[in-house]
Design a protein around this motif. Structure first.
Motif, short mmCIF file in Angstrom:
data_model
loop_
_atom_site.label_atom_id
_atom_site.label_comp_id
_atom_site.label_asym_id
_atom_site.label_seq_id
_atom_site.Cartn_x
_atom_site.Cartn_y
_atom_site.Cartn_z
N UNK A 115 21.93 -0.52 10.97
CA UNK A 115 20.83 -0.47 10.52
C UNK A 115 20.74 0.54 9.29
N UNK A 116 21.53 1.50 9.48
CA UNK A 116 21.80 2.43 8.31
C UNK A 116 22.17 1.72 6.94
N UNK A 117 23.16 0.71 7.15
CA UNK A 117 23.72 0.01 6.16
C UNK A 117 22.97 -1.46 5.68
N UNK A 144 15.11 2.73 20.24
CA UNK A 144 15.70 2.41 18.97
C UNK A 144 15.05 1.25 18.31
N UNK A 145 14.93 0.01 19.11
CA UNK A 145 14.36 -1.21 18.69
C UNK A 145 12.79 -0.95 18.17
N UNK A 146 12.26 -0.22 19.01
CA UNK A 146 10.81 0.25 18.48
C UNK A 146 10.66 0.93 17.32
N UNK A 147 11.52 1.90 17.16
CA UNK A 147 11.59 2.64 16.01
C UNK A 147 12.09 2.00 14.71
N UNK A 148 13.14 1.25 14.92
CA UNK A 148 13.57 0.18 13.84
C UNK A 148 12.39 -0.66 13.42
N UNK A 149 11.69 -1.37 14.35
CA UNK A 149 10.41 -2.03 13.98
C UNK A 149 9.35 -1.36 13.06
N UNK A 150 9.20 -0.34 13.63
CA UNK A 150 8.06 0.77 13.02
C UNK A 150 8.85 1.11 11.43
N UNK A 151 10.25 1.29 11.60
CA UNK A 151 10.80 1.66 10.08
C UNK A 151 10.63 0.58 8.95
N UNK A 152 10.93 -0.58 9.76
CA UNK A 152 10.79 -1.88 8.77
C UNK A 152 9.38 -2.25 8.31
N UNK A 153 8.44 -1.85 9.35
CA UNK A 153 7.18 -2.09 8.79
C UNK A 153 6.58 -1.20 7.69
N UNK A 155 8.64 0.23 5.86
CA UNK A 155 9.49 0.04 4.52
C UNK A 155 8.69 -0.93 3.89
N UNK A 156 8.49 -2.11 4.66
CA UNK A 156 7.54 -3.25 3.84
C UNK A 156 6.22 -2.70 3.39
N UNK A 157 5.48 -1.94 4.12
CA UNK A 157 4.30 -1.50 3.37
C UNK A 157 4.61 -0.52 2.29
N UNK A 158 5.71 0.25 2.17
CA UNK A 158 5.98 1.17 1.07
C UNK A 158 6.48 0.06 -0.27
N UNK A 159 7.12 -0.85 0.28
CA UNK A 159 7.48 -1.73 -1.05
C UNK A 159 6.28 -2.59 -1.51
N UNK A 160 5.33 -2.91 -0.56
CA UNK A 160 4.17 -3.53 -1.31
C UNK A 160 3.50 -2.39 -1.98
N UNK A 161 3.52 -1.33 -1.54
CA UNK A 161 2.78 -0.23 -2.33
C UNK A 161 3.51 -0.09 -3.68
#
Length: 300
Positions: A115-117, A144-153, A155-161
């Motif tokens: 996930x880090x890579x 960890x899976x929940x945290x990874x999903x939240x981080x992806x969300x 990250x996607x929101x930040x990318x959109x911003x």
């Protein structure tokens, strides 16, 4: 097996190492039993000595110790071997359990590394549902899976911003280019008007340019009152040229207004609103007076 009445042997009739009798019998205590291991004929012998309280008889029992020792030794070896087998089986089962536990922990570490890579999860975790487990390992994987999903969300929101911010910056740059072109055009008109002696046109163009600069460059929430009044004066100049004698504007301010700050464009829109409903729908003279005074240490 030898029986004695006192110190006299009466069973069996044949003697059996009589040289040991006296020392053995002397060690006997009435009502108690003893045993010892003696070397007889270069062989170890297990000897039990005791008495019968009701008859007063004493007895000696000789037993070859080697077979007994061999049996005990055999039992001991069997017990050691059995214990070793049990320990090996227990260690083997513990190793299997430990490897099973460490396997899932290794998968969790691998998931974190991937996930880090920015890589996909290991294939082993794709076919295993950790949400069905209620132990700590299952909870770690699920968390960890929940945290990874939240981080992806996030990250996607930040990318959109970031995309939205980039588009906004581009639009702001475009808007900055257009005002600069407009300022240059107004300055050119102002210069041409002055050249041909059209003072009204020069005043209107210069005031309009100041208004545009104030509207575009106003980034602060609070500005000095003097700047706000300069914007108001530029606006009034344009309107006075437009309406002529139909507009009577008066402005009264204290001598020292350097310490007064007001919100950006808070006075000019009020005067503009008054002009809109006073002059555009009537032919009478419009009198507008703006007075700034101090009352109870508060300017109004």
């Amino acid at each position: 097996f030898i029986l004695f009445a006192g110190n006299a042997q009466f069973y069996p009739q044949e003697t059996y190492h009589p040289e040991q009798y006296s020392s053995l019998l002397q060690s006997l205590n009435h009502g108690s039993s003893h045993y010892s291991i003696l070397s007889i004929d270069k062989r170890k012998t297990f000897v039990i000595q005791g008495d019968f309280p009701r008859t007063g008889w004493n007895y000696l029992y000789f037993q070859d110790y080697d077979p007994l020792f061999s049996a005990i030794h055999t039992v001991l070896i069997r017990m050691i071997l059995f214990s070793a087998v049990v320990v090996m089986i227990a260690l083997f089962l513990a190793l299997l359990l430990l490897r099973r536990i460490l396997h899932h922990l290794d998968l969790l570490v691998e998931k974190i590394r991937r996930f880090g890579q920015g890589l996909q999860d290991p294939e082993d975790t794709a076919h295993y549902d950790y949400s069905l487990r209620t132990d700590e390992i299952g909870q770690l994987h699920v968390s960890f899976d929940e945290m990874k999903s939240n981080v992806k969300t996030l990250r996607d929101k930040n990318y959109e911003k970031q995309l939205l911010l980039r588009d906004t910056n581009i639009k702001m740059l475009q808007q900055q280019i257009n005002p600069h072109f407009l300022y240059n055009t107004l300055d050119t008109i102002n210069w041409m008007a002055q050249k041909y002696g059209a003072d009204d046109i020069s005043t209107m163009v210069r005031s309009l340019g100041n208004l545009f600069r104030a509207a575009v460059n106003s980034k602060e929430d609070l500005i000095p009152l003097k700047m706000e009044l300069d914007v108001l004066k530029d606006y009034i100049r344009i309107q006075q040229i437009r309406f002529g004698d139909r507009l009577d504007f008066q402005l009264h301010v204290p001598d020292d207004i350097s310490n007064i700050y007001v919100p950006t464009l808070c006075i000019q829109p009020l005067v503009e609103n008054a002009l809109k409903y006073a002059l555009e729908f009537s032919d009478d003279v419009c009198h507008i007076t703006v007075t700034i005074s101090e009352k109870d240490t508060v300017y109004q």
